[in-house]
Design an enzyme around this catalytic site. Structure first.
Site, PDB file in Angstrom:
ATOM      1  N   TYR A  36      -6.007   7.349  21.786  1.00 33.44           N
ATOM      2  CA  TYR A  36      -4.952   8.115  21.610  1.00 33.44           C
ATOM      3  C   TYR A  36      -4.360   8.677  22.848  1.00 33.44           C
ATOM      4  CZ  TYR A  36      -1.926  11.194  18.794  1.00 33.44           C
ATOM      5  OH  TYR A  36      -0.913  11.978  18.287  1.00 33.44           O
ATOM      6  N   LYS A  91      -6.143  -4.335  -6.747  1.00 31.63           N
ATOM      7  CA  LYS A  91      -5.493  -5.431  -5.975  1.00 31.63           C
ATOM      8  C   LYS A  91      -6.028  -5.169  -4.396  1.00 31.63           C
ATOM      9  CE  LYS A  91      -2.588  -8.690  -6.465  1.00 31.63           C
ATOM     10  NZ  LYS A  91      -2.622  -9.634  -7.887  1.00 31.63           N
TER      11      LYS A  91
END
Length: 746
Positions: A36, A91
């Site tokens: 970060y 899915k």
């Protein structure tokens, strides 16, 4: 009830089916600084300078959006975006499970096509590809077409193209089974929604005559001049035919593909079709005609359904994960027709190959072979990503939409390492075998699996196979299987070398009670004959054991070839591939209760074999005791073997006696403050046959490890014994090991 069980499954904590994983170290202050602020500014600036960097420095390269608006959920209809989320999570799980593709599922509350296109296009920078799902027709066609025009990443509506690819592969093989030409068949498709229209278009792409194709929907046959329910997508397939109903259309038809609703076809309707009809009743969960009803009405039919409890399930999971895998890895701008055709052809071809034992075991069947009841591969066949993804990636290159073109062989190896645990080791062995292929004799030359393996060995350039058996029997099988590789066939009973071999064997064994006549009789047994071929230099390696007990192979090999100079006792080992980590286990096959001296010998041979396989050996001699913690003769035996081994091989990383967990976890050894073994052990030497044999079988059957072996150590020439019932891939692997062993032994 299934409904209650399914609800409990989804409610089990954590709720749902998918989660998020962190892929980089994130534990220290320095990790945080890289991941970060301030470190993350570097990839931000790189992407701003070159948008393609987003594929290199973010998860985008392996991230697909599964997008729906919930207007056509399964067979349930318009259930809304939120209710579609369980299906989209499913899915996502399929993408990850079968092709290691990461997914964000996006349930978009927008039924207007313009709004849906705008939202998805705005989110596209997040993803490497878009999979559209459960969007009703005809809006789904418009949404896909517009997104493909707007975006430079693959957009794929699985309800259309996924179904078409799998049905197309099954159709090509079904036509081959019944001996019909795709360009000459009359086809009826029931259902003119997304899947039906896509299948019609794809079948034409595969070579079907569009004038011999009839679509049927709720208004009847889609024919020229029809007004009811027509749209531009249907107009393309309007047929010039007097037929107006499904029953009319089926008269004389060669092929029926149902993508509509259950129970609309009767046995009487099937009886009007042409000879050897192909009937794909794919409505789910209830097909257009029940499987058993169709079989009773037309015993000559080739049948497929969308259900897993009948043969030839047309299941989209065979396609979409691997189409995206190939498209993402080629960094394709879009998915072209050529890529879809390549996927169908890859599935078609794979169904014609020998089915591995692991697949048979997964489905609890003894045999699957290409024919009426096996037209397409099973979803759990681990070979699918290795065939479909490379075919799709290469088609992306050939059709000019790929940003990355990598050598096909390199890409296949990368996929093998990714999807087949430990395959990196075997690919290395196979490469070395190809560099200097040798002549390998198989004693069970009439066995179909051996013949298939011999074909693969020949085709892969691993070696030159010699099959022992009756020449006319083996040659007829080679012809029937259309194998044209240069494979030698030798009959031990009629071989011109029999007399010379018998004289040699008699000279070698006459002080062991073998007469000249007995030597001649022994050599008519394939294991003796094959061993003698290697001893005499007519072959470089011998492989047997598919149908024999281990002792039935090793005894002739020892009598004919014998151990290598300086080896007092041969031994056996297995390589267990756990994930991507290989472990050598020994002695798994020969020595019941080896002495300390024999354990030292076995460990030395195992370390040498590990080096030959490309491993850096770290040897642990195992016991129930850690460095004398338990005083017992069996533990003392292992400790003595360690002293002998360290004296003989001062540069070898070896230690013991120790428990298995201490061997495999170096931090557990830290408490002892000593030890010659650095890191985790990868060569595990067991104190007895029962321990080693049990360990490898437990790892194989409960731990899910992939097995290479058994590998016979200490022979003067290359001799290797198959596990009884080994499948084709296992025979090929052992053959590659045998060739590398022959290279080493000259």
């Amino acid at each position: 009830m299934l409904r209650d069980e399914a609800l409990e499954y989804h409610r089990r904590r954590p709720p749902g089916k998918v989660g998020l994983a962190i892929t980089k170290p994130f534990d220290t202050q320095h990790d945080l600084a890289l991941a970060y602020t301030p470190g993350v500014a570097a990839p931000v600036e790189a992407i701003a300078a070159d948008p393609q960097e987003s594929f290199a420095v973010t998860a985008r390269a392996n991230l697909v959006a599964v997008v729906t608006n919930g207007t056509a959920v399964l067979g349930l209809g318009n259930m809304g975006a939120l209710a579609a989320k369980p299906v989209m999570e499913g899915k996502a799980a399929l993408f990850k499970r079968f092709a290691d593709v990461d997914v964000f599922d996006l349930e978009v509350d927008a039924t207007d096509p313009d709004e849906l296109v705008r939202i998805v296009a705005a989110l596209a920078p997040t993803f490497g590809g878009i999979n559209l799902e459960d969007i009703k027709a005809p809006e789904c066609f418009e949404v896909e077409e517009r997104l493909k025009e707007l975006l430079d990443i693959p957009v794929f509506h699985d309800d259309q193209h996924g179904t078409a690819i799998i049905a197309g592969a099954a159709l090509l093989n079904a036509l081959d089974v019944v001996g019909k030409d795709i360009g000459a068949v009359h086809t009826v498709i029931s259902g003119a929604g997304a899947a039906g229209l896509a299948c019609a278009a794809f079948f034409v792409r595969l070579g079907m005559d569009p004038s011999a194709l009839v679509l049927v929907d709720v208004h009847g046959v889609v024919h020229t001049g029809r007004a009811a329910g027509m749209n531009p997508y249907l107009e393309r397939f309007a047929a010039d035919t007097p037929a107006r109903t499904l029953a009319d259309a089926l008269v004389g038809a060669d092929v029926f593909v149902g993508l509509s609703v259950g129970g609309i076809v009767t046995g009487d309707m099937l009886r009007t079709m042409a000879a050897d009809p192909i009937v794909f009743a794919l409505a789910n969960p209830d097909p257009e005609i029940a499987f058993h009803e169709a079989r009773a009405a037309r015993p000559d039919a080739v049948l497929a359904t969308g259900r897993s409890d009948h043969p030839n399930q047309v299941n989209n999971v065979l396609g979409f994960p691997f189409v995206f895998r190939g498209a993402l890895d080629a960094r394709a701008r879009r998915i072209t027709d050529e890529m879809k055709v390549a996927a169908a052809h890859a599935l078609r071809d794979l169904a014609r190959e020998e089915v591995p034992l692991a697949v048979l075991n997964a489905y609890g069947v003894e045999k699957l072979s290409f024919g009426r009841d096996y037209l397409i591969p099973k979803p759990l066949d681990t070979r699918i990503p290795l065939r479909v993804a490379p075919a799709v990636a290469q088609a992306a290159v050939d059709s000019g939409v790929a940003r990355i073109a990598r050598p096909p062989a390199d890409y296949r190896e990368e996929l093998a390492r990714r999807f087949a645990p430990g395959r990196g080791l075997m690919r290395s062995v196979i490469r070395r075998a190809r560099n200097d292929p040798r002549r390998v004799v198989f004693s069970e030359g009439e066995e179909l699996r051996v013949i298939r393996a011999a074909e693969a060995v020949c085709r892969e350039g691993i070696g030159s196979p010699v099959l022992l058996g009756r020449v006319e029997v083996v040659r007829s099988q080679l012809d029937a299987m259309h194998i044209d590789c240069p494979i030698d066939v030798v009959d031990p009973w009629t071989s011109p070398a029999l007399e010379a071999y018998a004289a040699d064997l008699w000279a070698r064994r006459r002080r062991k009670g073998v007469t000249r006549r007995e030597a001649m009789a022994l050599l008519k047994e394939p294991n003796y004959f094959g061993s003698m071929m290697v001893r005499s230099g007519d072959a470089d390696a011998f492989v047997a054991g598919l149908t024999y007990h281990y002792s039935d192979v090793i005894r002739p090999a020892l009598q004919v070839i014998g151990p290598a100079p300086g080896v007092m006792r041969v031994a056996g080992m297995h390589v267990m591939l756990v994930g991507d980590r290989p472990y050598v286990l020994t002695d798994t096959t020969v020595n019941v209760d080896p002495s300390a001296e024999e354990l030292a010998d076995i460990a030395t041979m195992a370390a040498e074999e590990a080096v030959a396989l490309g491993l850096e050996p770290r040897v642990a001699l195992l016991s129930f005791s850690n460095f004398g913690s338990t005083r017992h003769p069996r533990a003392a035996k292992v400790a003595e073997a360690v002293v002998l081994l360290q004296a003989r091989n001062p540069t070898l990383e070896v230690d013991g006696e120790m428990m298995a967990d201490v061997a495999l976890r170096s931090e557990l050894r830290g408490d002892y403050g000593f030890g010659a073994l650095q890191g985790d052990a990868n060569v595990l030497v067991f104190p007895s046959l029962e321990a080693a044999n049990s360990a490898y079988k437990l790892l194989q059957h409960l731990g899910g490890a992939t097995t290479v072996g058994p590998i016979l150590m200490g022979m003067a020439r290359s001799v290797h014994v198959l596990a009884r019932g080994a499948d084709v891939s296992e025979i090929v692997n052992i053959t590659a090991v045998a060739v590398v062993d022959a290279q080493r032994k000259g």
